[in-house]
Design a protein around this motif. Structure first.
Motif, PDB file in Angstrom:
ATOM      1  N   ASP A  88       0.851  -1.196   0.000  1.00 42.43           N
ATOM      2  CA  ASP A  88       0.000   0.000   0.000  1.00 42.43           C
ATOM      3  C   ASP A  88       0.886   1.245   0.000  1.00 42.43           C
ATOM      4  O   ASP A  88       0.861   2.057   0.931  1.00 42.43           O
ATOM      5  CB  ASP A  88      -0.913  -0.027   1.237  1.00 42.43           C
ATOM      6  CG  ASP A  88      -2.031   1.005   1.150  1.00 42.43           C
ATOM      7  OD1 ASP A  88      -2.359   1.425   0.021  1.00 42.43           O
ATOM      8  OD2 ASP A  88      -2.568   1.387   2.206  1.00 42.43           O
ATOM      9  N   HIS A  89       1.692   1.381  -1.075  1.00 44.28           N
ATOM     10  CA  HIS A  89       2.647   2.481  -1.196  1.00 44.28           C
ATOM     11  C   HIS A  89       2.472   3.157  -2.553  1.00 44.28           C
ATOM     12  O   HIS A  89       1.914   2.573  -3.489  1.00 44.28           O
ATOM     13  CB  HIS A  89       4.095   1.978  -1.115  1.00 44.28           C
ATOM     14  CG  HIS A  89       4.469   1.361   0.190  1.00 44.28           C
ATOM     15  ND1 HIS A  89       4.006   1.824   1.396  1.00 44.28           N
ATOM     16  CD2 HIS A  89       5.283   0.304   0.470  1.00 44.28           C
ATOM     17  CE1 HIS A  89       4.514   1.081   2.376  1.00 44.28           C
ATOM     18  NE2 HIS A  89       5.279   0.158   1.840  1.00 44.28           N
ATOM     19  N   THR A  90       3.010   4.362  -2.652  1.00 41.39           N
ATOM     20  CA  THR A  90       3.177   4.972  -3.966  1.00 41.39           C
ATOM     21  C   THR A  90       4.415   4.371  -4.623  1.00 41.39           C
ATOM     22  O   THR A  90       5.238   3.715  -3.965  1.00 41.39           O
ATOM     23  CB  THR A  90       3.369   6.487  -3.850  1.00 41.39           C
ATOM     24  OG1 THR A  90       4.579   6.745  -3.116  1.00 41.39           O
ATOM     25  CG2 THR A  90       2.189   7.142  -3.151  1.00 41.39           C
ATOM     26  N   THR A  93       7.647   5.605  -2.865  1.00 40.35           N
ATOM     27  CA  THR A  93       7.981   4.923  -1.613  1.00 40.35           C
ATOM     28  C   THR A  93       8.479   3.505  -1.884  1.00 40.35           C
ATOM     29  O   THR A  93       9.441   3.042  -1.258  1.00 40.35           O
ATOM     30  CB  THR A  93       6.752   4.879  -0.694  1.00 40.35           C
ATOM     31  OG1 THR A  93       6.324   6.219  -0.429  1.00 40.35           O
ATOM     32  CG2 THR A  93       7.076   4.184   0.616  1.00 40.35           C
ATOM     33  N   PHE A  94       7.839   2.818  -2.824  1.00 44.60           N
ATOM     34  CA  PHE A  94       8.265   1.463  -3.160  1.00 44.60           C
ATOM     35  C   PHE A  94       9.712   1.467  -3.653  1.00 44.60           C
ATOM     36  O   PHE A  94      10.524   0.619  -3.244  1.00 44.60           O
ATOM     37  CB  PHE A  94       7.348   0.876  -4.228  1.00 44.60           C
ATOM     38  CG  PHE A  94       7.659  -0.547  -4.582  1.00 44.60           C
ATOM     39  CD1 PHE A  94       7.122  -1.590  -3.843  1.00 44.60           C
ATOM     40  CD2 PHE A  94       8.489  -0.855  -5.652  1.00 44.60           C
ATOM     41  CE1 PHE A  94       7.412  -2.912  -4.166  1.00 44.60           C
ATOM     42  CE2 PHE A  94       8.782  -2.166  -5.981  1.00 44.60           C
ATOM     43  CZ  PHE A  94       8.242  -3.200  -5.229  1.00 44.60           C
ATOM     44  N   THR A  97      12.262   2.039  -0.799  1.00 41.37           N
ATOM     45  CA  THR A  97      12.443   0.942   0.153  1.00 41.37           C
ATOM     46  C   THR A  97      12.957  -0.338  -0.486  1.00 41.37           C
ATOM     47  O   THR A  97      13.546  -1.182   0.213  1.00 41.37           O
ATOM     48  CB  THR A  97      11.108   0.634   0.864  1.00 41.37           C
ATOM     49  OG1 THR A  97      10.111   0.324  -0.118  1.00 41.37           O
ATOM     50  CG2 THR A  97      10.649   1.825   1.683  1.00 41.37           C
ATOM     51  N   VAL A 124      -1.245   5.494  -5.447  1.00 40.68           N
ATOM     52  CA  VAL A 124      -0.964   4.369  -4.547  1.00 40.68           C
ATOM     53  C   VAL A 124      -1.158   3.065  -5.313  1.00 40.68           C
ATOM     54  O   VAL A 124      -2.147   2.885  -6.031  1.00 40.68           O
ATOM     55  CB  VAL A 124      -1.891   4.417  -3.312  1.00 40.68           C
ATOM     56  CG1 VAL A 124      -1.689   3.184  -2.439  1.00 40.68           C
ATOM     57  CG2 VAL A 124      -1.617   5.690  -2.509  1.00 40.68           C
TER      58      VAL A 124
END
Length: 280
Positions: A88-90, A93-94, A97, A124
């Motif tokens: 559940d990320h944009t 962000t993915f 990480t 998202v």
């Protein structure tokens, strides 16, 4: 690059899927892994990348056991399952990480793949359609530029234009240092990409061959009447679609579906012929 030696595997309280399986894969190829449903294609891929552990034998990459999950191996392997986990990320962000685990990750390539697939970058990921989620993960997998890229049923969930774009993008991504393995039962989606075919049946590798070498010895075509030299044929409304000896070296487009059926359903005429010709 990849060497499976005497590999055996089975799930608890079930007959073994593989018993002493051997397979060798090299860089610079796109391999198509074909097999019936339930034949163990996904399990074989997971053994290959260290997500399943053989009961005997080894899966090695660059001389290292993939089951040991060494960081140097994991950073050079990407496995894309048929139904990948979507956080559940944009996208931003993915990438922040996940991409650091892959030293060769190329952000410019990734952006280009997203644009080619028409996947929005700011939304998202869980809000995307299933097809867009799959295309996002394909773009990420390709941008990681790992030495081994394994995709399980990559075209499942893609519409017709997206399948065409996938073929175009993947063809541009392969290089002499990368080994790509595609497991599929949708052979017509990928037959223009695959240069080597692996057919898994009854727990063994029934056939592994480069397609250009294969078509030096056999040809694919439609025949009618009383042709006697057919190695394998299937009757259709427009004649017999057949595999035939090719002593003249006539060029033909491989029919992977016909080749698969000939390998797993026939009495062995094709495989015996190829063995005699030194192609097995």
């Amino acid at each position: 690059m990849i060497q499976l030696t005497d590999l055996s595997f089975g799930y608890r309280k079930q007959p073994p899927l593989f018993n002493g399986l051997n397979l060798s894969l090299g860089a610079g190829h796109i391999y198509g892994l074909l097999g019936k449903n339930g034949s163990g294609k996904t399990t074989l891929l997971k053994n290959m990348v260290g997500l399943r552990y053989p009961t005997a034998g080894r899966a090695m990459m660059g001389g290292l056991d993939t089951a040991k999950r060494y960081p140097d191996v994991l950073s050079q392997v990407f496995f894309l399952p048929e139904e990948p986990y979507i956080p559940d990320h944009t996208a931003k962000t993915f990438l922040e990480t996940t991409s650091p685990f892959y030293p060769a990750f190329d952000r410019e390539l990734f952006n280009g793949y997203l644009a080619a697939f028409e996947v929005p970058e700011q939304q998202v990921l869980t809000k995307l359609s299933l097809g867009q989620q799959k295309k996002f993960m394909i773009a990420f997998a390709l941008a990681c530029r790992t030495k081994l890229l394994v995709m399980d049923e990559p075209t499942n969930g893609l519409d017709i234009p997206s399948k065409a774009q996938f073929r175009k993008v993947l063809a541009s991504a392969v290089d002499e240092d990368c080994c790509i393995v595609l497991s599929t039962h949708q052979v017509r989606d990928l037959d223009h990409l695959i240069d080597s075919v692996i057919i898994l049946h009854d727990g063994t590798i029934k056939l592994q061959v480069q397609l250009d070498q294969l078509t030096e010895r056999i040809r694919f075509g439609r025949v009618s009447g009383g042709a006697t030299s057919i190695l394998y044929g299937e009757e259709t409304f427009d004649g017999t679609h057949a595999i035939l000896p090719n002593p003249e070296g006539i060029s033909s487009k491989p029919d992977l579906e016909l080749l698969f059926n000939a390998t797993v359903n026939d009495s062995g005429m094709l495989l015996n012929y190829l063995a005699e010709e030194g192609k097995l």
